[in-house]
Design a protein around this motif. Sequence first.
Motif, short mmCIF file in Angstrom:
data_model
loop_
_atom_site.label_atom_id
_atom_site.label_comp_id
_atom_site.label_asym_id
_atom_site.label_seq_id
_atom_site.Cartn_x
_atom_site.Cartn_y
_atom_site.Cartn_z
N LEU A 86 0.83 -1.20 0.00
CA LEU A 86 0.00 0.00 0.00
C LEU A 86 0.87 1.26 0.00
O LEU A 86 0.63 2.20 -0.77
N GLY A 87 1.86 1.29 0.90
CA GLY A 87 2.70 2.48 1.00
C GLY A 87 3.48 2.75 -0.27
O GLY A 87 3.44 3.87 -0.82
N PHE A 88 4.17 1.73 -0.78
CA PHE A 88 4.95 1.93 -2.01
C PHE A 88 4.02 2.12 -3.21
O PHE A 88 4.38 2.81 -4.17
N GLY A 89 2.85 1.50 -3.17
CA GLY A 89 1.89 1.70 -4.27
C GLY A 89 1.45 3.15 -4.37
O GLY A 89 1.31 3.70 -5.47
N LEU A 90 1.21 3.79 -3.21
CA LEU A 90 0.85 5.21 -3.21
C LEU A 90 2.01 6.06 -3.72
O LEU A 90 1.80 7.04 -4.46
N MET A 91 3.22 5.72 -3.35
CA MET A 91 4.38 6.47 -3.82
C MET A 91 4.55 6.30 -5.34
O MET A 91 4.87 7.26 -6.06
N HIS A 97 0.42 7.67 -12.30
CA HIS A 97 -0.84 8.42 -12.40
C HIS A 97 -2.04 7.49 -12.30
O HIS A 97 -3.12 7.79 -12.78
N SER A 98 -1.84 6.34 -11.65
CA SER A 98 -2.93 5.39 -11.45
C SER A 98 -2.63 4.61 -10.17
O SER A 98 -1.58 3.97 -10.07
N LEU A 99 -3.56 4.66 -9.22
CA LEU A 99 -3.36 3.93 -7.97
C LEU A 99 -3.31 2.42 -8.22
O LEU A 99 -2.49 1.71 -7.63
N ALA A 100 -4.16 1.94 -9.11
CA ALA A 100 -4.17 0.50 -9.40
C ALA A 100 -2.84 0.06 -10.00
O ALA A 100 -2.29 -0.98 -9.60
N ASP A 101 -2.31 0.85 -10.93
CA ASP A 101 -1.02 0.49 -11.53
C ASP A 101 0.10 0.58 -10.49
O ASP A 101 1.03 -0.25 -10.48
N LEU A 103 -0.14 0.07 -7.21
CA LEU A 103 -0.23 -1.09 -6.32
C LEU A 103 0.26 -2.36 -7.01
O LEU A 103 0.94 -3.19 -6.40
N LEU A 104 -0.08 -2.52 -8.30
CA LEU A 104 0.36 -3.69 -9.05
C LEU A 104 1.88 -3.70 -9.19
O LEU A 104 2.53 -4.74 -9.02
N GLN A 105 2.44 -2.53 -9.46
CA GLN A 105 3.90 -2.46 -9.61
C GLN A 105 4.59 -2.75 -8.29
O GLN A 105 5.61 -3.45 -8.25
N ALA A 106 4.03 -2.25 -7.17
CA ALA A 106 4.62 -2.52 -5.84
C ALA A 106 4.50 -4.00 -5.51
O ALA A 106 5.42 -4.60 -4.95
N LEU A 107 3.38 -4.60 -5.86
CA LEU A 107 3.17 -6.03 -5.58
C LEU A 107 4.17 -6.89 -6.33
O LEU A 107 4.79 -7.80 -5.75
N THR A 108 4.34 -6.62 -7.61
CA THR A 108 5.27 -7.43 -8.39
C THR A 108 6.72 -7.20 -7.96
O THR A 108 7.52 -8.14 -7.92
N ALA A 109 7.06 -5.97 -7.59
CA ALA A 109 8.42 -5.70 -7.13
C ALA A 109 8.70 -6.36 -5.79
O ALA A 109 9.82 -6.81 -5.53
N LEU A 110 7.66 -6.46 -4.94
CA LEU A 110 7.84 -7.06 -3.62
C LEU A 110 8.18 -8.54 -3.71
O LEU A 110 9.10 -9.02 -3.04
N PHE A 111 7.46 -9.27 -4.53
CA PHE A 111 7.60 -10.72 -4.54
C PHE A 111 8.51 -11.25 -5.64
O PHE A 111 8.87 -12.43 -5.61
N THR A 112 8.88 -10.42 -6.60
CA THR A 112 9.83 -10.87 -7.62
C THR A 112 11.22 -10.35 -7.35
O THR A 112 12.17 -10.68 -8.07
#
Length: 391
Positions: A86-91, A97-101, A103-112
Amino acid sequence: MNQLLFILGLVIVLMTVASVLFTLVLPRQPVGIERLSLAVNRAVRLVFVGISRLAESYEAKDALLAPIAPVALLAQLLVWAAWLILGFGLMLAAGTHSLADGLLQALTALFTVGTVHIGGTPDTGIDIAVGAMWVVIVALQIAYLPAIYGSFNRRESLVSLLESRAGQPAWGPELLVRHQLVGITDTLPGLYSDWEAWAADVAESHTTYPVLLLFRSPEPWLSWLIGLLAVLDAGAMQLALAPETAPSQARLCLRMGFTLLNRIAASLNWEVDLDPDPDGAIQLEFAEFAQAVTMLEGSGFHVERTAEEAWTHFKGWRVNYESVAYRLADRLTAPPAPWSGSRRHLRTGVVEPRRPPQRRPGNKATWVERPPVVNPGRGRHAPRHSDEPEG
């Protein structure tokens, strides 16, 4: 708006990092942001308590409650992951320019443990920070487990030794009677001394690592809390009934014992009376105490006061720990031992420890009659043995 999202995300990340540091690197009694772990533990416990309502017997209920601690540890890790995403997704949303994008980018960076660019301005630094921070957190969690299980093993070793001394479940009067029957009352000072040191260790470990409260003993009818309560009751009874011959170690054990309970209560944010009135009321009734005194006298245990004379002194000791011990026993769904309060989530009443017969060559087995135990949950006498069916 992008700047506000970035600042909000940074605050969430910093708070998550602080929670990780205070939980895994600098363990201490939780306050402020550090209480996040307590909230996770409480949520997991409530889920398992709800599931355990399906069980009929105490043994089945204990089996359902046993995974609470491991699941709480895993849930804590997942909560940290969710807050980081959530935190990195907001950053990242400031660049995508998209909260959904974001969050997705933070999610993939976290686990990959790498960078997966979704769109917008590249934020390679943030992507790398996400993956690197998660690797560090997982490594710290792995290093955290040996400390947890080391404290658990130290706690349980003395609890297991108490089984032959105080029964299963443990009970204070039973502890004194068994020592008298086999002629080992001279070991009571050492017992109190060991439990004083044990209480100091548990006070430190269970307030700095709150998840330890959720770890249950390997055997259903063993419990560190019930064991401690039995030792405290035994010490209080000996001091009240035989003040001239009672060992001084009993006083030290009692003091450290209720200090342990008060520190755990404070870590759970419970209100605690640190200086209770020695003439204050307790839930244990005089009739129960008098019956236990009769059992002690029947075993030949040395007493210097009658039950009526000792009751005031016993109450003066027990008022220091009874309320917290009862509340904690209910919260942890501890075995329903005598003199341990009621349980909201149990369908059975008090269960007395089963004492093996005293056998000697050439003599028949002998027993010392037990008094009936008042069931505080049902308000009637309900003597039971630990091997009797429940439900």
